[in-house]
Design an enzyme around this catalytic site. Structure first.
Site, PDB file in Angstrom:
ATOM      1  CB  THR A  37      -6.543  13.499 -14.051  1.00 61.20           C
ATOM      2  OG1 THR A  37      -7.682  13.644 -14.880  1.00 61.20           O
ATOM      3  CG2 THR A  37      -6.855  14.131 -12.697  1.00 61.20           C
ATOM      4  CG  ASP A  38      -8.392  15.962 -18.531  1.00 60.59           C
ATOM      5  OD1 ASP A  38      -8.822  15.226 -17.619  1.00 60.59           O
ATOM      6  OD2 ASP A  38      -8.827  15.918 -19.689  1.00 60.59           O
ATOM      7  CD  GLU A  39     -11.896  13.742 -14.077  1.00 62.32           C
ATOM      8  OE1 GLU A  39     -12.435  13.977 -12.992  1.00 62.32           O
ATOM      9  OE2 GLU A  39     -12.153  12.755 -14.764  1.00 62.32           O
ATOM     10  CG  ASP A  65     -25.746  14.622 -15.605  1.00 59.39           C
ATOM     11  OD1 ASP A  65     -24.877  13.773 -15.872  1.00 59.39           O
ATOM     12  OD2 ASP A  65     -25.738  15.786 -16.056  1.00 59.39           O
ATOM     13  CG  ASP A 113      -1.897   1.050   1.337  1.00 56.38           C
ATOM     14  OD1 ASP A 113      -1.715   2.089   0.669  1.00 56.38           O
ATOM     15  OD2 ASP A 113      -2.889   0.867   2.067  1.00 56.38           O
ATOM     16  CE1 TYR A 119      -8.888  10.269  -9.936  1.00 53.72           C
ATOM     17  CE2 TYR A 119      -9.993  11.643 -11.577  1.00 53.72           C
ATOM     18  CZ  TYR A 119      -8.938  10.827 -11.205  1.00 53.72           C
ATOM     19  OH  TYR A 119      -7.917  10.572 -12.095  1.00 53.72           O
ATOM     20  CB  SER A 120     -10.916  16.371 -10.109  1.00 47.07           C
ATOM     21  OG  SER A 120     -12.155  16.903  -9.739  1.00 47.07           O
ATOM     22  CE  LYS A 154      -4.322  11.792 -10.008  1.00 47.21           C
ATOM     23  NZ  LYS A 154      -3.330  10.676  -9.833  1.00 47.21           N
TER      24      LYS A 154
HETATM   25  P1  NAD Z   1      -6.791   2.219 -12.232  1.00 49.48           P
HETATM   26  O1  NAD Z   1      -7.882   2.456 -11.246  1.00 49.48           O
HETATM   27  O2  NAD Z   1      -7.046   1.334 -13.401  1.00 49.48           O
HETATM   28  O3  NAD Z   1      -5.518   1.623 -11.488  1.00 49.48           O
HETATM   29  C1  NAD Z   1      -5.077   2.107 -10.245  1.00 49.48           C
HETATM   30  C2  NAD Z   1      -4.052   1.124  -9.677  1.00 49.48           C
HETATM   31  O4  NAD Z   1      -3.580   1.652  -8.430  1.00 49.48           O
HETATM   32  C3  NAD Z   1      -4.624  -0.264  -9.383  1.00 49.48           C
HETATM   33  O5  NAD Z   1      -3.745  -1.250  -9.836  1.00 49.48           O
HETATM   34  C4  NAD Z   1      -4.737  -0.294  -7.872  1.00 49.48           C
HETATM   35  O6  NAD Z   1      -4.607  -1.592  -7.311  1.00 49.48           O
HETATM   36  C5  NAD Z   1      -3.572   0.616  -7.479  1.00 49.48           C
HETATM   37  N1  NAD Z   1      -3.780   1.205  -6.147  1.00 49.48           N
HETATM   38  C6  NAD Z   1      -4.888   1.854  -5.692  1.00 49.48           C
HETATM   39  N2  NAD Z   1      -4.711   2.229  -4.402  1.00 49.48           N
HETATM   40  C7  NAD Z   1      -3.455   1.829  -4.053  1.00 49.48           C
HETATM   41  C8  NAD Z   1      -2.690   1.945  -2.862  1.00 49.48           C
HETATM   42  N3  NAD Z   1      -3.181   2.524  -1.768  1.00 49.48           N
HETATM   43  N4  NAD Z   1      -1.441   1.434  -2.863  1.00 49.48           N
HETATM   44  C9  NAD Z   1      -0.923   0.840  -3.959  1.00 49.48           C
HETATM   45  N5  NAD Z   1      -1.613   0.674  -5.109  1.00 49.48           N
HETATM   46  C10 NAD Z   1      -2.870   1.180  -5.147  1.00 49.48           C
HETATM   47  O7  NAD Z   1      -6.320   3.663 -12.680  1.00 49.48           O
HETATM   48  P2  NAD Z   1      -5.848   4.193 -14.125  1.00 49.48           P
HETATM   49  O8  NAD Z   1      -7.037   4.577 -14.897  1.00 49.48           O
HETATM   50  O9  NAD Z   1      -4.849   3.269 -14.697  1.00 49.48           O
HETATM   51  O10 NAD Z   1      -5.116   5.539 -13.668  1.00 49.48           O
HETATM   52  C11 NAD Z   1      -3.757   5.520 -13.262  1.00 49.48           C
HETATM   53  C12 NAD Z   1      -3.317   6.924 -12.909  1.00 49.48           C
HETATM   54  O11 NAD Z   1      -3.479   7.777 -14.025  1.00 49.48           O
HETATM   55  C13 NAD Z   1      -4.136   7.556 -11.779  1.00 49.48           C
HETATM   56  O12 NAD Z   1      -3.262   8.302 -10.988  1.00 49.48           O
HETATM   57  C14 NAD Z   1      -5.135   8.449 -12.497  1.00 49.48           C
HETATM   58  O13 NAD Z   1      -5.502   9.538 -11.693  1.00 49.48           O
HETATM   59  C15 NAD Z   1      -4.304   8.884 -13.702  1.00 49.48           C
HETATM   60  N6  NAD Z   1      -5.075   9.219 -14.919  1.00 49.48           N
HETATM   61  C16 NAD Z   1      -6.000   8.348 -15.426  1.00 49.48           C
HETATM   62  C17 NAD Z   1      -6.656   8.654 -16.624  1.00 49.48           C
HETATM   63  C18 NAD Z   1      -7.650   7.719 -17.250  1.00 49.48           C
HETATM   64  O14 NAD Z   1      -8.297   8.085 -18.227  1.00 49.48           O
HETATM   65  N7  NAD Z   1      -7.813   6.503 -16.757  1.00 49.48           N
HETATM   66  C19 NAD Z   1      -6.374   9.861 -17.271  1.00 49.48           C
HETATM   67  C20 NAD Z   1      -5.441  10.742 -16.694  1.00 49.48           C
HETATM   68  C21 NAD Z   1      -4.786  10.402 -15.536  1.00 49.48           C
HETATM   69  O1  DAU Z   2     -10.056  13.062 -17.832  1.00 45.33           O
HETATM   70  C1  DAU Z   2      -9.256  12.077 -17.245  1.00 45.33           C
HETATM   71  C2  DAU Z   2     -10.102  11.215 -16.348  1.00 45.33           C
HETATM   72  O2  DAU Z   2     -10.927  10.422 -17.197  1.00 45.33           O
HETATM   73  C3  DAU Z   2      -9.303  10.333 -15.401  1.00 45.33           C
HETATM   74  O3  DAU Z   2      -8.565  11.133 -14.523  1.00 45.33           O
HETATM   75  C4  DAU Z   2     -10.213   9.409 -14.608  1.00 45.33           C
HETATM   76  O4  DAU Z   2      -9.441   8.526 -13.821  1.00 45.33           O
HETATM   77  C5  DAU Z   2     -11.051   8.612 -15.592  1.00 45.33           C
HETATM   78  O5  DAU Z   2     -11.960   7.799 -14.879  1.00 45.33           O
HETATM   79  C6  DAU Z   2     -11.792   9.535 -16.554  1.00 45.33           C
HETATM   80  O6  DAU Z   2     -12.866  10.255 -15.875  1.00 45.33           O
HETATM   81  P1  DAU Z   2     -14.322  10.396 -16.527  1.00 45.33           P
HETATM   82  O7  DAU Z   2     -15.278  10.651 -15.454  1.00 45.33           O
HETATM   83  O8  DAU Z   2     -14.288  11.328 -17.687  1.00 45.33           O
HETATM   84  O9  DAU Z   2     -14.467   8.890 -17.148  1.00 45.33           O
HETATM   85  P2  DAU Z   2     -15.692   7.867 -17.159  1.00 45.33           P
HETATM   86  O10 DAU Z   2     -15.295   6.745 -18.059  1.00 45.33           O
HETATM   87  O11 DAU Z   2     -16.180   7.545 -15.798  1.00 45.33           O
HETATM   88  O12 DAU Z   2     -16.843   8.704 -17.887  1.00 45.33           O
HETATM   89  C7  DAU Z   2     -16.664   9.241 -19.194  1.00 45.33           C
HETATM   90  C8  DAU Z   2     -17.912  10.050 -19.540  1.00 45.33           C
HETATM   91  O13 DAU Z   2     -19.011   9.139 -19.701  1.00 45.33           O
HETATM   92  C9  DAU Z   2     -18.340  11.009 -18.441  1.00 45.33           C
HETATM   93  O14 DAU Z   2     -18.881  12.185 -19.040  1.00 45.33           O
HETATM   94  C10 DAU Z   2     -19.440  10.265 -17.689  1.00 45.33           C
HETATM   95  C11 DAU Z   2     -20.075   9.419 -18.769  1.00 45.33           C
HETATM   96  N1  DAU Z   2     -20.621   8.111 -18.327  1.00 45.33           N
HETATM   97  C12 DAU Z   2     -19.795   7.282 -17.630  1.00 45.33           C
HETATM   98  C13 DAU Z   2     -20.247   6.056 -17.186  1.00 45.33           C
HETATM   99  C14 DAU Z   2     -19.342   5.129 -16.408  1.00 45.33           C
HETATM  100  C15 DAU Z   2     -21.930   7.744 -18.642  1.00 45.33           C
HETATM  101  O15 DAU Z   2     -22.657   8.495 -19.307  1.00 45.33           O
HETATM  102  N2  DAU Z   2     -22.382   6.521 -18.205  1.00 45.33           N
HETATM  103  C16 DAU Z   2     -21.595   5.658 -17.492  1.00 45.33           C
HETATM  104  O16 DAU Z   2     -22.076   4.568 -17.111  1.00 45.33           O
END
Ligand code: NAD
Ligand code: DAU
Length: 378
Positions: free
Chosen positions: A135-137, A314, A61, A184-185, A188
């Protein structure tokens, strides 16, 4: 050059692509994947590299400071690429504490462990790097503004000079102030501030990148794209939040991993770089593409499953539009997205359809119950 790098969150979606890229591309590096294996962590994402001699997995962790500090010291770690986080906005709305713990306190624990170890060495910060993936959020949400009289999407030029379809005239640039809306954002954003504070206060060589929405193989099926592909396959309802008009900027995950490689090696200390695809889509339009693609690849009539679209309540505080201007990264470090969206989405849908066992292992049991609870009453 030999290096020992901790990649946190390497068993997650993006982390697994980063681990795979580094393990295969840099056989001279030792890559230590530190992951707690939460619901989102899955070692099956790394089957193809798990026996490579330069790869080690450590289940830990990131909030466990003593373990992380001991690992840094015992393994002589000189680089950290920090991805571990709670990453799903809907979960953060239900349970913000977990997000503050992992994303804020966990990042602080990683920073402090690296600081104490690196400061104890004769060469101190020399050759060290703490790279935080964000993240961009954190920038909040953009408006759907448009030039007078023109309906979006319209063709616009971001500061890179590139034309693309956009739903507004403004983009997230590195100098924008932070305005996070979801727990979340906010978590971050807080972690980003800690990373920069460690540079400004102690001189730690840090870098931050802020990326847009990723898509591709191995994404946990609570996120829009894998969730909907799986639901279309099984003819389950597709819960579209609000009117489906929110806009996201989508980037193929391997392009993000390449950007991380480039930035880790060539990025300037203390800098921030935005990473994005110049690829804006309204949710409802992407959903139509997904339905048509899944239908076609399964031999159904294209569009046959449009009736699965179900408009639901929503998301609270739902950000309207994200759009990244990644021209700084393109200009200064020469990175560009390599895949056209049409190509990337076809690859992605094929991958999920071909890897049903991976999906079934995740969606059976506990996650199924969570999913049912999440959409109850929506
Ligand atoms: P994910 O949820 O798929 O993976 C997160 C990983 O972190 C998992 O393997 C989980 O087991 C591990 N983890 C969680 N809590 C932990 C802890 N306390 N100790 C050790 N490991 C832990 O996430 P992702 O979508 O791959 O995102 C990875 C990173 O990129 C994040 O920091 C996220 O904010 C950032 N990010 C994601 C996106 C996206 O679109 N998914 C976009 C921009 C930035
Ligand atoms: O912008 C980067 C981020 O993108 C990352 O930092 C986050 O980790 C990642 O989860 C993602 O966030 P979003 O909230 O944009 O992703 P998500 O896939 O949850 O949703 C994408 C869009 O779709 C959002 O406008 C919400 C909508 N949505 C999502 C789900 C899961 C729906 O309409 N229905 C759904 O069931």
């Amino acid at each position: 050059m030999k290096r020992t790098i901790i990649i946190t969150g390497g068993a997650g979606f993006i982390g697994s692509h980063v681990v795979r890229l580094f393990v295969n591309k840099y056989p001279e590096y030792r890559i230590i994947n530190v992951d707690k294996l939460t619901y989102a962590g899955n070692l099956a994402n790394l089957k193809d590299v798990e026996n490579k001699p330069n790869y080690t997995f450590v289940k830990a962790d990131i909030c466990d400071f003593d373990t992380i500090y001991a690992l840094m010291r015992n393994e002589n770690v000189d680089g950290v690429i920090h991805l571990a986080a709670e990453s799903h906005v809907d979960r953060s709305i239900k349970d913000p504490f977990t997000f503050a713990r992992t994303n804020v306190m966990g990042t602080l624990s990683m920073l402090q462990a690296a600081k104490l170890y690196w400061e104890s060495l004769p060469e101190k910060w020399d050759g060290k790097r703490f790279y935080h993936i964000s993240t961009d959020e954190v920038y909040g949400a953009l408006e759907m503004t448009r030039p007078e009289g023109i309906e979006p999407p319209f063709s616009t030029k971001a500061s890179s000079g590139k034309h693309h379809l956009a739903y507004g005239e403004l983009f997230f640039t590195e100098d924008l102030k932070y305005q996070p809306h979801s727990p979340y954002s906010a978590s971050k954003a807080s972690s980003d501030h800690f990373v920069r504070a460690f540079h400004d206060t102690y001189g730690m060589p840090t870098i931050v990148t802020n990326c847009s929405n990723n898509y591709g193989p191995y994404q946990f099926p609570e996120k829009l794209i894998p969730l909907f592909i799986n639901n279309i396959r099984h003819r389950k309802p597709l819960p579209v939040y609000g009117k489906g008009e929110n806009v996201r900027d989508w980037l193929y995950v391997e392009d993000h991993a390449r950007a991380i490689d480039t930035t880790f090696h060539n990025g300037k200390v203390a800098e921030t770089y935005n990473i994005g695809g110049f690829n804006e889509w309204r949710n409802i339009d992407i959903i139509k593409v997904l339905i048509n693609t899944v239908d076609r690849l399964l031999g159904r009539r294209e569009g046959e499953d449009m009736g699965l679209v179900t408009y639901v309540t929503d998301r609270a505080g739902h950000d309207l539009r994200y759009a990244i201007d990644s021209s700084k990264l393109q200009r200064e470090l020469g990175w560009e997205p390599s895949l056209q969206f049409e190509e990337g989405i076809e690859k992605t849908v094929r991958w999920y359809l071909d890897n049903q066992e991976w999906m079934d292992n995740i969606t059976s049991g506990e996650y199924e119950k969570y999913y049912d609870d999440m959409y109850k009453g929506r």
